[in-house]
Design a protein around this motif. Sequence first.
Motif, PDB file in Angstrom:
ATOM      1  N   TYR A 196      80.310  35.900  12.837  1.00 38.01           N
ATOM      2  CA  TYR A 196      80.449  36.934  13.860  1.00 38.01           C
ATOM      3  C   TYR A 196      80.178  36.442  15.281  1.00 38.01           C
ATOM      4  O   TYR A 196      80.138  37.248  16.212  1.00 38.01           O
ATOM      5  CB  TYR A 196      79.542  38.129  13.508  1.00 38.01           C
ATOM      6  CG  TYR A 196      79.908  38.678  12.144  1.00 38.01           C
ATOM      7  CD1 TYR A 196      81.054  39.432  11.965  1.00 38.01           C
ATOM      8  CD2 TYR A 196      79.138  38.367  11.018  1.00 38.01           C
ATOM      9  CE1 TYR A 196      81.430  39.890  10.718  1.00 38.01           C
ATOM     10  CE2 TYR A 196      79.503  38.820   9.759  1.00 38.01           C
ATOM     11  CZ  TYR A 196      80.658  39.580   9.617  1.00 38.01           C
ATOM     12  OH  TYR A 196      81.032  40.028   8.382  1.00 38.01           O
ATOM     13  N   SER A 197      80.000  35.144  15.450  1.00 37.71           N
ATOM     14  CA  SER A 197      79.944  34.521  16.782  1.00 37.71           C
ATOM     15  C   SER A 197      79.072  35.315  17.759  1.00 37.71           C
ATOM     16  O   SER A 197      79.534  35.808  18.786  1.00 37.71           O
ATOM     17  CB  SER A 197      81.367  34.387  17.352  1.00 37.71           C
ATOM     18  OG  SER A 197      82.186  33.609  16.510  1.00 37.71           O
ATOM     19  N   LEU A 198      77.800  35.429  17.435  1.00 37.06           N
ATOM     20  CA  LEU A 198      76.876  36.167  18.287  1.00 37.06           C
ATOM     21  C   LEU A 198      76.854  35.572  19.688  1.00 37.06           C
ATOM     22  O   LEU A 198      76.920  34.370  19.873  1.00 37.06           O
ATOM     23  CB  LEU A 198      75.468  36.135  17.692  1.00 37.06           C
ATOM     24  CG  LEU A 198      75.286  36.611  16.247  1.00 37.06           C
ATOM     25  CD1 LEU A 198      73.809  36.681  15.910  1.00 37.06           C
ATOM     26  CD2 LEU A 198      75.968  37.940  15.988  1.00 37.06           C
ATOM     27  N   TRP A 199      76.757  36.456  20.696  1.00 42.73           N
ATOM     28  CA  TRP A 199      76.694  35.984  22.079  1.00 42.73           C
ATOM     29  C   TRP A 199      75.818  36.927  22.892  1.00 42.73           C
ATOM     30  O   TRP A 199      75.519  38.045  22.491  1.00 42.73           O
ATOM     31  CB  TRP A 199      78.086  35.862  22.691  1.00 42.73           C
ATOM     32  CG  TRP A 199      78.883  37.152  22.712  1.00 42.73           C
ATOM     33  CD1 TRP A 199      79.594  37.698  21.691  1.00 42.73           C
ATOM     34  CD2 TRP A 199      79.027  38.040  23.830  1.00 42.73           C
ATOM     35  NE1 TRP A 199      80.182  38.874  22.089  1.00 42.73           N
ATOM     36  CE2 TRP A 199      79.862  39.107  23.395  1.00 42.73           C
ATOM     37  CE3 TRP A 199      78.557  38.041  25.141  1.00 42.73           C
ATOM     38  CZ2 TRP A 199      80.221  40.171  24.241  1.00 42.73           C
ATOM     39  CZ3 TRP A 199      78.917  39.090  25.978  1.00 42.73           C
ATOM     40  CH2 TRP A 199      79.740  40.133  25.534  1.00 42.73           C
ATOM     41  N   GLY A 200      75.375  36.443  24.055  1.00 41.26           N
ATOM     42  CA  GLY A 200      74.514  37.255  24.905  1.00 41.26           C
ATOM     43  C   GLY A 200      73.074  37.229  24.446  1.00 41.26           C
ATOM     44  O   GLY A 200      72.715  36.598  23.449  1.00 41.26           O
ATOM     45  N   ASP A 201      72.211  37.936  25.193  1.00 45.26           N
ATOM     46  CA  ASP A 201      70.783  37.911  24.883  1.00 45.26           C
ATOM     47  C   ASP A 201      70.219  39.296  24.578  1.00 45.26           C
ATOM     48  O   ASP A 201      69.009  39.504  24.591  1.00 45.26           O
ATOM     49  CB  ASP A 201      69.997  37.260  26.035  1.00 45.26           C
ATOM     50  CG  ASP A 201      70.170  37.982  27.366  1.00 45.26           C
ATOM     51  OD1 ASP A 201      70.914  38.984  27.425  1.00 45.26           O
ATOM     52  OD2 ASP A 201      69.549  37.540  28.358  1.00 45.26           O
ATOM     53  N   HIS A 202      71.074  40.263  24.297  1.00 46.75           N
ATOM     54  CA  HIS A 202      70.582  41.592  23.947  1.00 46.75           C
ATOM     55  C   HIS A 202      69.944  41.592  22.562  1.00 46.75           C
ATOM     56  O   HIS A 202      70.348  40.841  21.671  1.00 46.75           O
ATOM     57  CB  HIS A 202      71.734  42.605  23.941  1.00 46.75           C
ATOM     58  CG  HIS A 202      72.287  42.919  25.294  1.00 46.75           C
ATOM     59  ND1 HIS A 202      71.493  43.279  26.358  1.00 46.75           N
ATOM     60  CD2 HIS A 202      73.571  42.943  25.750  1.00 46.75           C
ATOM     61  CE1 HIS A 202      72.260  43.508  27.419  1.00 46.75           C
ATOM     62  NE2 HIS A 202      73.514  43.300  27.069  1.00 46.75           N
ATOM     63  N   SER A 203      68.960  42.455  22.382  1.00 41.58           N
ATOM     64  CA  SER A 203      68.403  42.693  21.057  1.00 41.58           C
ATOM     65  C   SER A 203      67.840  44.109  21.043  1.00 41.58           C
ATOM     66  O   SER A 203      67.525  44.692  22.095  1.00 41.58           O
ATOM     67  CB  SER A 203      67.299  41.699  20.714  1.00 41.58           C
ATOM     68  OG  SER A 203      66.106  41.982  21.423  1.00 41.58           O
ATOM     69  N   LEU A 204      67.715  44.654  19.850  1.00 35.12           N
ATOM     70  CA  LEU A 204      67.177  45.999  19.701  1.00 35.12           C
ATOM     71  C   LEU A 204      65.770  46.103  20.267  1.00 35.12           C
ATOM     72  O   LEU A 204      65.448  47.028  21.033  1.00 35.12           O
ATOM     73  CB  LEU A 204      67.191  46.371  18.211  1.00 35.12           C
ATOM     74  CG  LEU A 204      66.679  47.739  17.801  1.00 35.12           C
ATOM     75  CD1 LEU A 204      67.528  48.839  18.415  1.00 35.12           C
ATOM     76  CD2 LEU A 204      66.686  47.866  16.279  1.00 35.12           C
ATOM     77  N   GLU A 205      64.940  45.131  19.941  1.00 36.16           N
ATOM     78  CA  GLU A 205      63.543  45.172  20.393  1.00 36.16           C
ATOM     79  C   GLU A 205      63.434  45.082  21.909  1.00 36.16           C
ATOM     80  O   GLU A 205      62.684  45.837  22.541  1.00 36.16           O
ATOM     81  CB  GLU A 205      62.741  44.040  19.747  1.00 36.16           C
ATOM     82  CG  GLU A 205      62.496  44.194  18.260  1.00 36.16           C
ATOM     83  CD  GLU A 205      63.713  43.833  17.407  1.00 36.16           C
ATOM     84  OE1 GLU A 205      64.726  43.343  17.959  1.00 36.16           O
ATOM     85  OE2 GLU A 205      63.638  44.047  16.182  1.00 36.16           O
ATOM     86  N   LYS A 206      64.192  44.157  22.509  1.00 35.83           N
ATOM     87  CA  LYS A 206      64.131  43.993  23.966  1.00 35.83           C
ATOM     88  C   LYS A 206      64.670  45.226  24.682  1.00 35.83           C
ATOM     89  O   LYS A 206      64.163  45.624  25.731  1.00 35.83           O
ATOM     90  CB  LYS A 206      64.910  42.747  24.392  1.00 35.83           C
ATOM     91  CG  LYS A 206      64.201  41.446  24.066  1.00 35.83           C
ATOM     92  CD  LYS A 206      64.813  40.260  24.786  1.00 35.83           C
ATOM     93  CE  LYS A 206      66.184  39.919  24.292  1.00 35.83           C
ATOM     94  NZ  LYS A 206      66.711  38.660  24.895  1.00 35.83           N
ATOM     95  N   SER A 207      65.686  45.832  24.123  1.00 35.80           N
ATOM     96  CA  SER A 207      66.261  47.004  24.765  1.00 35.80           C
ATOM     97  C   SER A 207      65.328  48.209  24.671  1.00 35.80           C
ATOM     98  O   SER A 207      65.186  48.977  25.627  1.00 35.80           O
ATOM     99  CB  SER A 207      67.618  47.330  24.125  1.00 35.80           C
ATOM    100  OG  SER A 207      68.357  48.213  24.935  1.00 35.80           O
ATOM    101  N   LEU A 208      64.669  48.373  23.535  1.00 33.70           N
ATOM    102  CA  LEU A 208      63.658  49.430  23.433  1.00 33.70           C
ATOM    103  C   LEU A 208      62.534  49.199  24.445  1.00 33.70           C
ATOM    104  O   LEU A 208      62.109  50.120  25.151  1.00 33.70           O
ATOM    105  CB  LEU A 208      63.077  49.470  22.015  1.00 33.70           C
ATOM    106  CG  LEU A 208      63.940  50.080  20.912  1.00 33.70           C
ATOM    107  CD1 LEU A 208      63.324  49.797  19.539  1.00 33.70           C
ATOM    108  CD2 LEU A 208      64.121  51.580  21.105  1.00 33.70           C
ATOM    109  N   ALA A 209      62.059  47.960  24.528  1.00 36.45           N
ATOM    110  CA  ALA A 209      60.960  47.629  25.437  1.00 36.45           C
ATOM    111  C   ALA A 209      61.351  47.850  26.892  1.00 36.45           C
ATOM    112  O   ALA A 209      60.518  48.269  27.714  1.00 36.45           O
ATOM    113  CB  ALA A 209      60.522  46.183  25.217  1.00 36.45           C
ATOM    114  N   LYS A 210      62.602  47.593  27.215  1.00 37.08           N
ATOM    115  CA  LYS A 210      63.084  47.799  28.581  1.00 37.08           C
ATOM    116  C   LYS A 210      62.853  49.237  29.039  1.00 37.08           C
ATOM    117  O   LYS A 210      62.585  49.498  30.219  1.00 37.08           O
ATOM    118  CB  LYS A 210      64.570  47.442  28.660  1.00 37.08           C
ATOM    119  CG  LYS A 210      65.205  47.698  30.012  1.00 37.08           C
ATOM    120  CD  LYS A 210      66.689  47.375  29.985  1.00 37.08           C
ATOM    121  CE  LYS A 210      67.352  47.726  31.312  1.00 37.08           C
ATOM    122  NZ  LYS A 210      68.810  47.434  31.287  1.00 37.08           N
TER     123      LYS A 210
END
Length: 285
Positions: free
Chosen positions: A73-87
Amino acid sequence: MKIYPIEAGNFKLDGGAMFGVVPKAIWNKTNPADANNLIDIAARCMLIEHGNRLILIDTGMGNKQSEKFYSYYSLWGDHSLEKSLAKHGFHRDDVTDVFMTHLHFDHCGGSVIWNKDKTGFEVGFKNATFWTNENHWRWATEPNSREKASFLHENIIPMQESGQLKFIDRPNTDFGFSNELGFDILYVDGHTEKQMLPHIKYQNKTIVFCADLLATAGHIPIPYVMGYDTRPLLTMDEKAKFMNAAATNNYYLWLEHDAHNQIITVENTEKGVRLKEVFSCQDIL
């Protein structure tokens, strides 16, 4: 009520699979492919803060699968569920409800995580109720051969084993009110059995979480149906009704999988329903 975008990670999928019978010469204009014919995909979940409830809609594909699995699935970028919640000032433990539009791995994988010593799996939201519907649960736990690779045992069964799984009662019609969570749900069966699309009333707007009925802005024309859909002709019928309603009622369409267009509106034209405006989540929320 407050709504937050939760970016659970970006990946890529085959453009041909995403657009079915539509020629690449057409879909490549709106969803340009790379040298491997892959197009950019998002996992844009939604977090609703309402009263004493914190409701997360979908959870992305998670991070517990093997390196080989993710290589597909060729993951890209630096988003994650945990980081987005923390934001937005939240943690997994704050979430009271996890609503899953359906149980394909890219929509529910983040609901389950490794246990502490990586000997097994546990739910990733220890204080949350996990919501699906009984028809779809049966469909996912007794999968057909076409969808078997999308319904992963480790993403699904731990929710039941935890005792935190509940089923939303489906009304007699395909559109019903969820008393438990406070938003309307449209049930659609073309992509998979009893996919659920939340309709959220927010600041005099109706925001619709489109999940896989409308994957990207490039999928607006009715025949542009994903090759992943189990019942593509039914998808076309469901999509036509939904898109006409979206144009008539000026729904704000939350695109879970469009990496470059977050929220859109549509309008009726001589060529059918077409794109009207594009908004960032910040514009609307």
